[in-house]
Design a protein around this motif. Structure first.
Motif, mmCIF file in Angstrom:
data_model
loop_
_atom_site.group_PDB
_atom_site.id
_atom_site.type_symbol
_atom_site.label_atom_id
_atom_site.label_comp_id
_atom_site.label_asym_id
_atom_site.label_seq_id
_atom_site.Cartn_x
_atom_site.Cartn_y
_atom_site.Cartn_z
ATOM 1 N N LYS A 206 10.584 4.795 -10.378
ATOM 2 C CA LYS A 206 9.520 5.458 -11.129
ATOM 3 C C LYS A 206 8.680 4.405 -11.824
ATOM 4 N N MET A 207 7.354 4.548 -11.664
ATOM 5 C CA MET A 207 6.440 3.647 -12.355
ATOM 6 C C MET A 207 5.344 4.478 -12.980
ATOM 7 N N ASP A 208 4.380 3.780 -13.608
ATOM 8 C CA ASP A 208 3.284 4.482 -14.269
ATOM 9 C C ASP A 208 2.579 5.448 -13.324
ATOM 10 N N GLY A 209 2.344 5.009 -12.087
ATOM 11 C CA GLY A 209 1.609 5.819 -11.140
ATOM 12 C C GLY A 209 2.400 6.964 -10.535
ATOM 13 N N LYS B 94 0.859 -1.182 0.000
ATOM 14 C CA LYS B 94 0.000 0.000 0.000
ATOM 15 C C LYS B 94 0.892 1.227 0.000
ATOM 16 N N VAL B 95 0.572 2.183 -0.846
ATOM 17 C CA VAL B 95 1.347 3.416 -0.873
ATOM 18 C C VAL B 95 0.795 4.365 0.179
ATOM 19 N N LYS B 96 1.674 4.771 1.086
ATOM 20 C CA LYS B 96 1.274 5.659 2.178
ATOM 21 C C LYS B 96 0.617 6.925 1.645
ATOM 22 N N GLY B 97 -0.470 7.322 2.261
ATOM 23 C CA GLY B 97 -1.091 8.580 1.900
ATOM 24 C C GLY B 97 -1.858 8.550 0.593
ATOM 25 N N SER B 98 -2.100 7.359 0.068
ATOM 26 C CA SER B 98 -2.904 7.280 -1.153
ATOM 27 C C SER B 98 -3.661 5.961 -1.159
ATOM 28 N N SER B 99 -4.561 5.800 -2.120
ATOM 29 C CA SER B 99 -5.324 4.558 -2.209
ATOM 30 C C SER B 99 -4.648 3.575 -3.157
ATOM 31 N N THR B 100 -3.474 3.943 -3.626
ATOM 32 C CA THR B 100 -2.772 3.090 -4.583
ATOM 33 C C THR B 100 -2.192 1.863 -3.897
ATOM 34 N N THR B 101 -2.337 0.714 -4.526
ATOM 35 C CA THR B 101 -1.642 -0.477 -4.073
ATOM 36 C C THR B 101 -0.747 -0.968 -5.205
ATOM 37 N N ILE C 87 9.721 -3.465 -11.822
ATOM 38 C CA ILE C 87 10.224 -2.096 -11.831
ATOM 39 C C ILE C 87 11.541 -2.115 -12.590
ATOM 40 N N LYS C 88 11.606 -1.286 -13.598
ATOM 41 C CA LYS C 88 12.736 -1.390 -14.519
ATOM 42 C C LYS C 88 14.051 -0.901 -13.958
#
Ligand code: ZN
Length: 113
Positions: free
Chosen positions: A97-100, A68-75, A82-83
């Motif tokens: 760095k990723m798409d999100g 879970k990404v802190k402070g967001s709803s992104t998982t 990850i390249k």
């Protein structure tokens, strides 16, 4: 930031800061202060993935669990690739760095791809 590194080009210590850069008075070489600092840190820093493999800048990794990404709803999903990671200072050692967007991750949740 109290010491100024010697010139990476000619090795002389006759260097001075100029904004975010260092300048060598002897050969005129200019280089980024930030890059100089972070490359020194990287040399000293040993970061291992979930399997104990060394990670370094530019490595490709895979998430070994959902994060879970802190402070967001992104998982970030397990198995996400990850390249190109960057090793940084702090509690979360891996910058990527990723798409999100850009994320700081713990190396223990990653394995080398
Ligand atoms: Zn120089």
């Amino acid at each position: 930031m109290s010491t100024i590194p010697a010139c990476p080009q000619c090795g002389m210590e006759n260097t001075y800061p100029d904004g975010s850069q260092f300048v060598c008075a002897d050969c005129g070489h200019e280089w980024s202060a930030l890059a100089a600092v972070s490359s020194e840190d990287n040399a000293a820093r040993i970061v291992r993935d979930a399997n104990g493999n060394l990670l370094s800048d530019g490595d490709a990794v895979v998430l070994v669990k959902d994060l879970k990404v802190k402070g967001s709803s992104t998982t970030l999903k397990q198995g996400t690739k990850i390249k190109s990671i960057r090793i940084v200072d702090g509690d979360h050692e891996v910058d990527c760095k990723m798409d999100g967007g850009s994320f700081m991750l713990k190396a223990c949740y990653l394995k080398k791809a």
